[in-house]
Design a protein around this motif. Structure first.
Motif, PDB file in Angstrom:
ATOM      1  N   THR A 120       0.295 -22.331 -18.026  1.00  0.00           N
ATOM      2  CA  THR A 120      -1.103 -22.700 -17.818  1.00  0.00           C
ATOM      3  C   THR A 120      -2.034 -21.837 -18.654  1.00  0.00           C
ATOM      4  O   THR A 120      -2.968 -22.345 -19.299  1.00  0.00           O
ATOM      5  N   ALA A 121      -1.783 -20.528 -18.666  1.00  0.00           N
ATOM      6  CA  ALA A 121      -2.627 -19.621 -19.447  1.00  0.00           C
ATOM      7  C   ALA A 121      -2.528 -19.926 -20.934  1.00  0.00           C
ATOM      8  O   ALA A 121      -3.530 -19.940 -21.655  1.00  0.00           O
ATOM      9  N   ASP A 164      -4.398 -23.171 -21.645  1.00  0.00           N
ATOM     10  CA  ASP A 164      -5.855 -22.986 -21.625  1.00  0.00           C
ATOM     11  C   ASP A 164      -6.336 -22.368 -22.939  1.00  0.00           C
ATOM     12  O   ASP A 164      -7.373 -22.753 -23.484  1.00  0.00           O
ATOM     13  N   GLY A 165      -5.573 -21.403 -23.455  1.00  0.00           N
ATOM     14  CA  GLY A 165      -5.943 -20.784 -24.726  1.00  0.00           C
ATOM     15  C   GLY A 165      -5.913 -21.780 -25.867  1.00  0.00           C
ATOM     16  O   GLY A 165      -6.794 -21.790 -26.731  1.00  0.00           O
ATOM     17  N   ASP A 204      -6.320 -25.033 -25.596  1.00  0.00           N
ATOM     18  CA  ASP A 204      -7.436 -25.965 -25.400  1.00  0.00           C
ATOM     19  C   ASP A 204      -8.744 -25.386 -25.943  1.00  0.00           C
ATOM     20  O   ASP A 204      -9.542 -26.093 -26.575  1.00  0.00           O
ATOM     21  N   ARG A 205      -8.960 -24.104 -25.713  1.00  0.00           N
ATOM     22  CA  ARG A 205     -10.194 -23.471 -26.193  1.00  0.00           C
ATOM     23  C   ARG A 205     -10.241 -23.449 -27.716  1.00  0.00           C
ATOM     24  O   ARG A 205     -11.299 -23.647 -28.321  1.00  0.00           O
TER      25      ARG A 205
END
Length: 204
Positions: A79-80, A83-84, A86-87
């Motif tokens: 997940t982490a 998320d990175g 995606d950013r």
């Protein structure tokens, strides 16, 4: 800073995850590798084009394997890492990418491709323009086995790979990568992203 960088661009799969303890196969510090797969840290102070030479060995089952150039982000769990990634996609990072084959006759440009979205759920492959502009990062899967064998998968970390450009086949030999970040390089540094040149994972 010297570094080196389905088969479908835009391929997306599960994040790379580490194997159990005791299976590390690190051969040398990652920043010293000159044979792909390769990763390099990106520093904000290095603002000019990245130029590097690297070797591409033939794989046992493929003497002209697919290779991509991009970045990877890591996290403590999938997940982490996701998320990175995606950013970074949202940040609009772009780059100019060129690869040259080096031999006795000189430097020969390699034709590179990129993935271009044609709908919210579909993409197509198009050739990079002569200036090498890759306007966006797209999801890519690095070949897990060769990354692991090179010692580039750390225990306790998950990874997501994003690609600027790729080639569906790259003959064994010596190459030079020239990569210049055009927009939002600072987003890569903030994300602690690493430049990656790796074999593309092949579709099942």
């Amino acid at each position: 800073m010297a570094i080196a960088m389905a088969l479908l661009a835009g391929c997306h799969g599960p994040p790379q995850t580490p194997q159990p303890a005791g299976q590390s196969t690190t051969k040398e510090p990652s920043d010293m590798r000159t044979v792909i797969p390769l990763v390099r840290r990106l520093e904000l102070t290095n603002t000019g084009p990245i130029e590097l030479e690297f070797d591409v060995p033939a794989l046992p089952e493929d003497d002209a394997p697919p290779v991509f150039v991009g970045v990877r982000v890591s996290g403590s769990d999938p997940t982490a890492a996701g998320d990175g990634a995606d950013r970074l996609r949202a940040a609009g990072v772009s780059a100019r990418v060129h690869i040259f084959r080096l031999d006795a006759s000189g430097a020969t440009p390699v034709t590179l491709m990129r993935s271009q979205m044609v709908s919210p759920i579909a993409s197509e492959s198009v050739a990079l323009s002569p200036d090498g502009l890759a306007p966006a990062l797209r999801d890519f899967d690095a070949d897990f086995t060769t990354m692991q064998e090179a010692g580039l998968i750390s225990e306790g970390s998950s990874y997501r790979n994003l690609g600027f450009a790729y080639t569906p086949e790259l003959q064994a030999g010596r190459y030079r990568l020239v990569l210049d970040f055009v927009r939002h390089r600072e987003a890569l540094v903030e994300a602690k992203a690493e430049l990656v040149v790796a074999y593309t994972a092949k579709g099942k």
